[in-house]
Motif scaffolding. Structure first.
Motif, PDB file in Angstrom:
ATOM      1  N   GLN A  10       0.816  -1.227   0.000  1.00 22.53           N
ATOM      2  CA  GLN A  10       0.000   0.000   0.000  1.00 22.53           C
ATOM      3  C   GLN A  10       0.850   1.277   0.000  1.00 22.53           C
ATOM      4  O   GLN A  10       0.329   2.366  -0.235  1.00 22.53           O
ATOM      5  CB  GLN A  10      -0.900   0.025   1.255  1.00 22.53           C
ATOM      6  CG  GLN A  10      -1.868  -1.138   1.357  1.00 22.53           C
ATOM      7  CD  GLN A  10      -2.576  -1.149   2.690  1.00 22.53           C
ATOM      8  OE1 GLN A  10      -2.182  -0.467   3.642  1.00 22.53           O
ATOM      9  NE2 GLN A  10      -3.655  -1.917   2.786  1.00 22.53           N
ATOM     10  N   PHE A  11       2.141   1.130   0.244  1.00 21.50           N
ATOM     11  CA  PHE A  11       2.965   2.293   0.564  1.00 21.50           C
ATOM     12  C   PHE A  11       2.971   3.346  -0.533  1.00 21.50           C
ATOM     13  O   PHE A  11       2.928   4.549  -0.250  1.00 21.50           O
ATOM     14  CB  PHE A  11       4.397   1.830   0.872  1.00 21.50           C
ATOM     15  CG  PHE A  11       5.317   2.932   1.326  1.00 21.50           C
ATOM     16  CD1 PHE A  11       4.885   3.916   2.213  1.00 21.50           C
ATOM     17  CD2 PHE A  11       6.631   2.996   0.870  1.00 21.50           C
ATOM     18  CE1 PHE A  11       5.737   4.919   2.628  1.00 21.50           C
ATOM     19  CE2 PHE A  11       7.488   4.004   1.287  1.00 21.50           C
ATOM     20  CZ  PHE A  11       7.039   4.967   2.171  1.00 21.50           C
ATOM     21  N   ASP A  12       2.993   2.940  -1.786  1.00 22.70           N
ATOM     22  CA  ASP A  12       3.102   3.916  -2.867  1.00 22.70           C
ATOM     23  C   ASP A  12       1.798   4.656  -3.131  1.00 22.70           C
ATOM     24  O   ASP A  12       1.788   5.647  -3.873  1.00 22.70           O
ATOM     25  CB  ASP A  12       3.564   3.223  -4.154  1.00 22.70           C
ATOM     26  CG  ASP A  12       5.054   2.909  -4.131  1.00 22.70           C
ATOM     27  OD1 ASP A  12       5.779   3.561  -3.357  1.00 22.70           O
ATOM     28  OD2 ASP A  12       5.481   2.005  -4.867  1.00 22.70           O
ATOM     29  N   THR A  13       0.713   4.201  -2.567  1.00 20.85           N
ATOM     30  CA  THR A  13      -0.584   4.825  -2.857  1.00 20.85           C
ATOM     31  C   THR A  13      -1.209   5.517  -1.654  1.00 20.85           C
ATOM     32  O   THR A  13      -2.164   6.273  -1.807  1.00 20.85           O
ATOM     33  CB  THR A  13      -1.562   3.772  -3.386  1.00 20.85           C
ATOM     34  OG1 THR A  13      -1.709   2.728  -2.416  1.00 20.85           O
ATOM     35  CG2 THR A  13      -1.056   3.185  -4.707  1.00 20.85           C
ATOM     36  N   ILE A  14      -0.698   5.252  -0.464  1.00 22.88           N
ATOM     37  CA  ILE A  14      -1.332   5.838   0.714  1.00 22.88           C
ATOM     38  C   ILE A  14      -1.140   7.343   0.751  1.00 22.88           C
ATOM     39  O   ILE A  14      -0.181   7.881   0.212  1.00 22.88           O
ATOM     40  CB  ILE A  14      -0.780   5.218   2.018  1.00 22.88           C
ATOM     41  CG1 ILE A  14       0.721   5.499   2.146  1.00 22.88           C
ATOM     42  CG2 ILE A  14      -1.069   3.735   2.106  1.00 22.88           C
ATOM     43  CD1 ILE A  14       1.301   5.079   3.489  1.00 22.88           C
ATOM     44  N   VAL A  15      -2.088   8.020   1.399  1.00 18.69           N
ATOM     45  CA  VAL A  15      -1.955   9.438   1.744  1.00 18.69           C
ATOM     46  C   VAL A  15      -1.493   9.473   3.185  1.00 18.69           C
ATOM     47  O   VAL A  15      -2.191   8.982   4.088  1.00 18.69           O
ATOM     48  CB  VAL A  15      -3.288  10.180   1.573  1.00 18.69           C
ATOM     49  CG1 VAL A  15      -3.139  11.631   2.007  1.00 18.69           C
ATOM     50  CG2 VAL A  15      -3.762  10.082   0.131  1.00 18.69           C
ATOM     51  N   ALA A  16      -0.306  10.002   3.421  1.00 19.16           N
ATOM     52  CA  ALA A  16       0.333   9.893   4.723  1.00 19.16           C
ATOM     53  C   ALA A  16      -0.570  10.367   5.862  1.00 19.16           C
ATOM     54  O   ALA A  16      -0.698   9.700   6.891  1.00 19.16           O
ATOM     55  CB  ALA A  16       1.645  10.678   4.729  1.00 19.16           C
TER      56      ALA A  16
END
Length: 941
Positions: A237-243
């Motif tokens: 999910q890391f490349d698509t999450i909104v921090a």
């Protein structure tokens, strides 16, 4: 606060070093004995093969869990690491400690550092640094420098072959296989014993390391393990999450991705140097080096940098002489300590430095900023980074004292300073004693570090010394940085009262304690300073924090260290000298983190310094005596405007012979005072001064005398004779240099002039230069050179000889005819009647004539130009008894007739006209003997 930060070092190091721990567990020790029946490398290769295979299976996920029970600062510490990798670019690395926790998330496009205990995420995306990044492949190329002994085995450690890797591990660790019953064995699955008694056990799934202070277990996790599953889910999910939406209750701080990865990558690189230093750091090369406005030298293993000139010149020389040391200081502070501090506080360290600098900068003198910028440019460092490094918050635990009068054996003042500070981050690799002479300010010495322009311990030429001790109050930055204030005092203050006035009138930061001392008045004062208060403690005065005073003493420290220091001073009262003063600073007054100690004896202009090594604190190492007076004297010889000289030429060009008067009129000028400075170019030293004759070529019009200093003899002399050497016509000036070097080896200062358009004076305009003007300028430059040398420190002005060879011989002969300035004149392979020599002579003579013809001169113009500098017109003005002429019997460049004409015109005694069995070139074979004779002549009174 500092101790608290240090407890996070294992967390930060574990986080940074986890990559290196996964393919193999490497433990080091000293050589051990023991034989086995089977090659140990084969046994170990079989054991690590499954680990290496899994590490290299990059298409498949890899999950490893490491648990550590280690003793740090005599306290048990628990650390856990979880590493899950999908590809070389995509992985997560989590590290947990009871007090601190950090997780690094990384993909091809993003990197995040998550600090759960601080509820903070440093979130980055975009490009990484081309070199210092956190990809999980080829990490040893980035993290093993020549500063660590592991560098020698780097290629083997990176091997994908189990046998090669096993050999490297055994070479580094010296471990031996043992069976369960403790005997040497080749049985299946033996454990390994290291020379220090530690043990390592390896199976296909688990590896365990045990020692007195550590228990480490490393194991592979199955793909279905919940920890593996959660990590893989996070990475997907890391490349698509909104921090902000993913870490909802965290503070999200955006950073430059290259800066984040560079910080941890360079931090690990520096950590490896500190933890496993190579001989390059432990026994650095002790070669003396020189640059313009700087000299790096060594005394008893201590690095000493002499710097002088303007802020730009000092900063540039600092960077050129101490490039590696400065970079190591930057890496230790910004990247090594910065990584630890970020995890400890939850605040990005560089940002904290930036904030501090914004508040401190208005109080830093422009000259110090200029010097810092020049240092940055010289190192190739971002100027802003260099500036913030130099306001690195100082949190010291130190001690200091000053004793004098009845407390000392001879009544002199002795000022001791103990710096206990951060040996754990390797600042000792940059330790340098600086002796500086800034233009317009007092010369001083400061015990410092490459890349650092401030001062924490120092003494100046006015016998004022200062030492600092840190307190509390971090964050109160609206004032002059402590290290800047210390340096200002060294540069500006000539008495202890002036130092006190500087502190009283300057806005101050944080909480600091000081000892100020003055050798002239044999007095000292203790100081407690905060932004809001300033208190001076007189010698012998009691104080609530210090207890009862000691007569003629100022003593500052804390706790048991203060008690012990006061006990030692009390027991030695009346007996303290330089040796006892050093003993006062031994442990436990000095702490394990003792970075440097220094004992100042301001009245004598000397100090004794000891710096920590990787193995010992400063207090356990020998002290080196350094004379500030001697170093300043050396700088004065080198300084920007080292001295001023004045032309001593005749006021009016009058001679009984009309032709001679005409020649003098064309070669003399209105005398004036002129500056002489020393310049270093390509490790060569030059005296530079303006030419009396301008050719509109600025570089050519700055005369250059290449200085070959006299090799000191065992005699206690303060000055040596000198020879001004005028070289031949060859571009390489080979013969001139041979003569100059030979004279220097004979105990004579040699100054070889680079004639107009030769050597360092040559520019692209040289090919268009007027030869006639060049001849006139040569003679005028040589004449002024004699006056420049006469003012040079270390030169006996009553014994200056003028020597010239070939073309240089003609120049020297005419110059000597201007007046009787040279003490002695030695001419080699030259004479008189220049017109005939240039017209009829061969080789070099014809080359010179061809050059004049190419400049558009006809024969009549050539004759006029040569006649204007003809030695025979002035030969009668030369002191015959102080002149020696060497000519070649078979010379066809300067025929014997030319030499005889000059000898006759100058009335040189026959015994002083030496006719060599040589031609113009074979005479070089006789140079060694001739140089010895010239040296003997030059030494005559």
């Amino acid at each position: 606060m500092l101790n608290k930060v240090f407890t996070t070092i294992p967390v930060a190091i574990a986080l940074l070093m986890a990559f290196a721990s996964l393919p193999c567990l490497i433990s080091t020790g000293i050589a051990a004995s023991g034989e086995v029946d089977v090659d140990p490398a084969e046994i170990l290769a079989d054991q690590i093969s499954p680990w290496l295979d899994r590490w290299n299976e990059t298409p498949n996920p890899l999950a490893v869990h490491i648990s550590c029970q280690v003793e740090i600062d005599r306290k048990p510490q628990s650390i856990e690491l979880l590493f899950v990798r999908v590809t070389a670019d995509r992985y997560t690395l989590a590290c947990k400690h009871p007090d601190y926790e950090a997780t690094l998330w990384r993909s091809e496009y993003r990197t995040a550092l998550v600090l759960p205990k601080h509820r903070t995420v440093f979130f980055t995306q975009g490009e990484t640094d081309a070199i210092h990044h956190l990809r999980s492949t080829q990490f040893l190329d980035r993290w093993l420098s020549e500063g660590t002994w592991l560098y020698a085995a780097k290629n083997l450690l990176q091997s994908t072959e189990a046998t090669d890797l096993a050999g490297a591990i055994l070479f580094l660790s010296k471990m031996n296989p043992k069976s369960i019953d403790g005997t040497s064995s080749s049985n299946d699955q033996p454990y390994w014993e290291l020379p220090n008694g530690s043990s390592l056990w390896i199976s296909d799934e688990i590896a365990r390391f045990q020692s007195d202070g550590a228990n480490v277990v490393c194991e592979f996790l199955a793909a279905h393990d919940p920890r593996t599953q959660q990590a893989l889910k996070n990475l997907s999910q890391f490349d698509t999450i909104v921090a902000k939406e993913y870490w909802t209750d965290f503070e999200i701080q955006s950073l430059d991705r290259a800066e984040l990865e560079r910080t941890f990558s360079r931090g690990l690189r520096r950590a490896m140097e500190v933890l496993a230093p190579s001989p390059r750091l432990k026994q650095p090369s002790q070669k003396t080096r020189s640059v313009d406005h700087g000299i790096l030298e060594w005394e008893n293993g201590e690095r000493i940098a002499l710097l002088w000139g303007t802020p730009e010149q000092i900063g540039k020389a600092h960077g050129e002489l101490l490039k590696e040391e400065s970079w190591r200081c930057i890496d230790s502070v910004v990247y090594g300590f910065g990584s630890v501090q970020t995890i400890a506080t939850g605040k990005w360290f560089r940002s904290e430095l930036e904030s501090a600098y914004e508040r401190l900068a208005p109080f830093i003198p422009d000259r110090h900023k200029t010097e810092t910028d020049a240092l940055a440019d010289s190192l190739g460092v971002e100027r802003r980074l260099m500036a913030v490094v130099n306001v690195f918050p100082e949190l010291f635990h130190c001690s200091g004292f000053a004793v004098f009068g009845s407390a000392t054996k001879d009544g002199k003042l002795y000022h001791g300073r103990v710096l206990d500070y951060m040996t754990t981050i390797g600042l000792q690799d940059s330790a340098t004693t600086f002796v500086m002479a800034p233009t317009g300010y007092l010369p001083f010495a400061t015990i410092g570090y490459g890349g650092f322009v401030g001062s924490v311990s120092g003494m100046n030429s006015s016998q004022v010394s200062l030492g600092e001790m840190g307190g509390r109050g971090e964050g109160k930055w609206d004032g002059v940085p402590m290290a800047t204030l210390m340096r200002r005092a060294l540069e500006e203050c000539q008495s202890i009262e002036e130092v006190k006035r500087l502190w009283t009138t300057s806005p101050r930061t944080c909480e600091y304690y000081y000892v100020f001392a003055d050798g002239k008045s044999r007095t000292a004062v203790g100081v407690a300073a905060t932004p809001d208060s300033l208190q001076f403690v007189a010698p012998g005065e009691s104080h609530p924090l210090l207890g009862d005073g000691i007569p003629d003493a100022v003593v500052l420290s804390a706790g048991e260290r203060l008690t012990e220091l006061k006990r030692r001073i009390g027991n030695s009262h009346g007996k303290i000298d330089a040796e006892v003063g050093q003993q006062l600073m031994c442990r436990p007054v000095a702490m394990d983190s003792n970075l440097h100690n220094v004992l100042f004896v301001p009245e004598d202009g000397v100090f004794y310094v000891a710096n920590a090594s990787h193995d010992k604190p400063a207090a356990d190492r020998s002290y080196t005596r350094i004379s500030l007076q001697e170093k300043i004297a050396k700088i004065q010889v080198q300084s920007e405007i080292a001295w001023k000289a004045s032309d001593s030429i005749p006021v009016s060009p009058v001679d009984p012979i009309a032709k001679s008067t005409e020649i003098l009129t064309g070669l003399l000028w209105k005398g004036a005072e002129f500056p002489v400075h020393v310049e270093h170019l390509a490790d060569k030293r030059f005296l530079r001064f303006p030419s009396p004759l301008s050719t509109e070529d600025p570089n050519n019009d700055l005369v250059a005398l290449e200085w070959f200093p006299a090799k000191e003899s065992n005699e206690a002399v303060s000055s040596y004779p000198a020879v001004l050497v005028v070289h031949e016509s060859g571009k390489g000036m080979t013969v001139g240099k041979m003569i100059a070097r030979g004279l220097a080896s004979q105990g004579v200062h040699a100054f070889m002039i680079h004639l107009p358009h030769y050597g360092v004076r040559r520019t692209e305009l040289a090919d268009q230069a007027d030869p006639a003007m060049a001849l006139r300028q040569s003679i005028m430059d040589v004449r002024r050179g004699l006056d420049a040398i006469a003012k040079c420190p270390g030169v006996d002005a009553t014994r200056i000889t003028l020597q010239g060879t070939s073309l240089g011989g003609f120049v020297a002969a005419t110059t000597a005819g201007l007046d009787d300035r040279p003490n002695r004149l030695v001419i080699l392979l030259a004479g008189g009647d220049l017109i005939s020599v240039v017209r009829d002579g061969k080789k070099d003579a014809q080359g010179f004539r061809k050059q004049m013809l190419e400049r558009g001169m006809n024969d009549d113009a050539i004759d006029r130009a040569l006649d204007a500098v003809e030695p025979l017109h002035l030969a009668h003005r030369i002191s015959s008894q102080r002149t020696w002429l060497y000519s070649g019997k078979y010379d066809d460049v300067v025929p014997p007739r030319s030499s005889k004409l000059f000898a006759e015109a100058a009335k040189i005694p026959p015994s002083q006209h030496i006719e060599l069995e040589a031609d113009h070139y074979s005479g070089a074979l006789l140079l060694p003997g001739i140089v010895q004779e010239i040296a003997t002549i030059a030494k005559q009174q």
